[in-house]
Every structure is written in structure tokens, then in C-alpha cells.
Design an enzyme around this catalytic site. Structure first.
Site, PDB file in Angstrom:
ATOM      1  CG  HIS A  53      -2.183  -0.780   0.981  1.00 28.51           C
ATOM      2  ND1 HIS A  53      -2.969  -1.257   1.997  1.00 28.51           N
ATOM      3  CD2 HIS A  53      -2.816  -1.147  -0.189  1.00 28.51           C
ATOM      4  CE1 HIS A  53      -4.016  -1.900   1.490  1.00 28.51           C
ATOM      5  NE2 HIS A  53      -3.931  -1.847   0.176  1.00 28.51           N
ATOM      6  CG  HIS A 104      -4.075  -4.686   5.477  1.00 25.14           C
ATOM      7  ND1 HIS A 104      -5.033  -3.953   6.134  1.00 25.14           N
ATOM      8  CD2 HIS A 104      -3.440  -3.798   4.644  1.00 25.14           C
ATOM      9  CE1 HIS A 104      -4.985  -2.701   5.741  1.00 25.14           C
ATOM     10  NE2 HIS A 104      -4.039  -2.584   4.835  1.00 25.14           N
ATOM     11  CG  ASP A 130      -0.406   3.877   4.044  1.00 17.53           C
ATOM     12  OD1 ASP A 130      -0.354   2.853   3.340  1.00 17.53           O
ATOM     13  OD2 ASP A 130      -1.111   3.952   5.069  1.00 17.53           O
ATOM     14  CG  HIS A 131       2.761   0.744   4.862  1.00 20.03           C
ATOM     15  ND1 HIS A 131       3.114   0.488   6.167  1.00 20.03           N
ATOM     16  CD2 HIS A 131       1.443   1.028   4.877  1.00 20.03           C
ATOM     17  CE1 HIS A 131       2.044   0.595   6.937  1.00 20.03           C
ATOM     18  NE2 HIS A 131       1.016   0.940   6.170  1.00 20.03           N
ATOM     19  CG  HIS A 163      -0.471   2.747  10.202  1.00 16.42           C
ATOM     20  ND1 HIS A 163      -1.801   2.491   9.955  1.00 16.42           N
ATOM     21  CD2 HIS A 163       0.112   2.868   8.982  1.00 16.42           C
ATOM     22  CE1 HIS A 163      -2.010   2.460   8.656  1.00 16.42           C
ATOM     23  NE2 HIS A 163      -0.867   2.692   8.035  1.00 16.42           N
TER      24      HIS A 163
END
Length: 308
Positions: free
Chosen positions: A64, A140, A66-67, A269
């Protein structure tokens, strides 16, 4: 031997003015290991004056944005210095595709070897001198991995008075005993390490868990961690929303820490809905369950000490 965790970014979903996206760097003596690389990673590296060329391996939880959006910058940054050792990038499926596509589209100049390893099954994914990194599956919206950094156990405490009583003079023979070798005393008898050492001592353990539903098996994977960095994205009243998005609440992270008997829990997070002020709600809910909980902030530093 020093072991420290540096939080380079503590935010989730989108960066905020004082909150980069999720990234944690672990330093063991001079060697560095990066866990995720969200947007803003290299800004924090610069501000902390960390020597990025010493990064040996990058561990990606999942792909993803944001990582991983900070990783292309890290790869290009590393080309600004002479580097002889390869850089390992380890993560779930799609990691290699993301790295290769980024290199191609951005026409990166890379003057060192990059070795990408995609995880096909849980277990040890990286080993070094006196430590190993183990990956385990999370739950996830896409394949996601948690990581545990574990040091080898250490010999028990050396008792010089016992060595002297058994006729082993001070000097090189003491070092051999401490490193696990059997030696001969001045009288010619064998003296074994266990004759002069206390009970074996554990190494240190660091765990990194983010972007997952809470489920019981996580506790077993991170059990006994000296530091568990774990997502605490929402407060308890949004538990249903967290479940739908396959994230966890701060309270759920605390229950994992309690069941796993970790020494310290550091939340990370956070949802961007929480301002710096109302992050305190997350902290309180977690501390009500597990008092040894702290909030991470960008550029927080956590020394990880030996228990004994």
C-alpha cells in the site's frame, strides 16, 4: 552492543505537516535495517543524521502506498555514496514489481546491487551476525507481513572467582571459557564453560506489526518482545470501522502486548483524523489495558536494552 529503534514516520493513510508516513529504522551498532518506507522517510533520516548507506536490508510489510512511497527516494539517495554491499529488499508478492517499475519509470541511477526477495512462506527471511529476522502473516486487505528481529542468546554471566578456584588463571583462558570453549586448568584438568558461567541469557527482540486485524496468533509471534511497535489506528468506539478496514484499535494492540508479555508497546500508524492533542485518547485506552504503552512521534528514539 547498542540496539535502537528510530521512528521515521508514525502516520497512516496520508502525511500531515508534522507526521510522515509509517517507517521505522532499527540500528544495531553500525548496521541499519528499515521497516517500511512511507512518504517522508528520507526527511527524517536526514534530520536524525543517520547514515543511510549503512542500511543493509529493507523489510516491506505490504505494498500500500503509505508504506512504500518513500522507497524510491531511499534507493536514489543510496547512489550518492560509494556502496560495496548489496541492499536487500524483502517483502510480500508485488514488492519486486514495485521496485523494478519504480527504477524503470524514474530511470534511476543505481550504482550498487539490489537483491529483492519476495516472501513465499513464514519463517526466517534474513540472517546476520548474531541475529535473524522472521516474517509472519497478518490479515489486511492485501498480503501483509509482520516482522520479528531476534538476537541469539548470550552465555551466562562469567564468575571469575569460580575460574580461579578451579585453577584457571586470569588471561586468554577466561575469554575462551566465556566464548564456550573447554580449557585446561593449571593442574591439567578440564574446566567447562558451564563450570564458571551462570544461566544462559536471552538476546533482545524487536517486533513490528502494522495494517492488520487483531487476531490471537499475533501474540504468539511477538511474545517476549523488548519493544513491540504496533499499529493503533483507531479508538475503541471505531472498532467496527477498524474491522471493516482490516485495522486494529489502540486497545486491541494493548491486549496483544499484554498477552504477549512484551516489555514496551509503542503505538504507530495513526489515522489522520486524530490531531496531536486527541492522540491522547488512543494512549489512554491502550494504557488502561497495558500501562507500558507509549505514543510514537516522528523521530522518536527507543533504546532497546538487555534485560540483564
Amino acid at each position: 552492543m547498542n540496539l535502537e529503534a528510530f521512528v521515521l514516520g508514525c502516520g497512516g493513510m496520508m502525511p500531515l505537516p508534522n507526521r510522515h508516513l509509517t517507517s521505522v529504522l532499527l540500528r544495531r551498532e553500525g548496521e541499519l535495517f528499515l521497516f517500511d518506507g512511507g512518504e517522508g522517510t528520507q526527511v527524517s533520516l536526514r534530520k536524525l543524521n543517520l547514515r543511510w548507506k549503512k542500511i543493509s536490508a529493507i523489510f516491506v510489510s505490504h505494498t500500500h502506498a503509505d508504506h512504500v512511497t518513500g522507497l524510491p527516494g531511499i534507493l536514489m539517495l543510496s547512489s550518492q555514496v560509494d556502496r560495496d554491499d548489496p541492499l536487500y529488499i524483502i517483502g510480500p508478492p508485488k514488492t519486486a514489481e514495485y521496485i523494478e517499475t519504480s527504477r524503470k519509470v524514474l530511470d534511476m541511477y543505481i550504482n550498487y546491487e539490489i537483491i529483492v526477495k519476495e516472501i513465499t512462506e513464514p519463517g526466517v527471511v534474513y540472517e546476520g551476525d548474531g541475529f535473524r529476522v522472521r516474517a509472519f502473516p497478518l490479515r489486511h486487505t492485501r498480503i501483509c507481513m509482520g516482522y520479528v528481529f531476534e538476537e541469539d542468546g548470550r552465555p551466562g554471566q562469567f564468575h571469575p572467582e569460580k575460574a580461579e578456584q578451579l585453577g584457571v588463571p586470569r588471561g586468554p583462558l577466561w575469554s575462551k571459557l566465556q566464548s564456550g570453549e573447554t580449557v585446561l586448568s593449571s593442574g591439567g584438568t578440564e574446566v567447562r564453560p558451564e563450570d564458571v558461567l551462570g544461566e544462559p541469557r536471552s538476546g533482545r527482540k524487536f517486533s513490528y506489526v502494522t495494517d492488520t486485524l487483531a487476531f490471537p496468533e499475533i501474540s504468539g509471534e511477538v511474545e517476549g518482545s523488548d519493544l513491540l511497535i504496533c499499529e493503533g489506528m483507531f479508538e475503541k468506539e471505531l472498532e467496527e470501522s477498524a474491522r471493516e478496514k482490516k485495522h486494529m484499535t489502540a486497545e486491541q494492540a494493548a491486549r496483544i502486548a499484554l498477552e504477549a508479555r512484551v516489555r514496551k508497546l509503542a503505538l504507530i500508524h495513526y489515522s489522520p483524523r486524530y490531531t496531536e492533542f486527541n492522540l491522547k485518547r488512543l494512549l489512554k485506552e491502550a494504557q488502561d489495558v497495558f500501562p507500558e504503552t507509549v505514543l510514537t512521534r516522528d523521530r522518536s528514539i527507543f533504546p532497546i536494552e538487555y534485560i540483564d
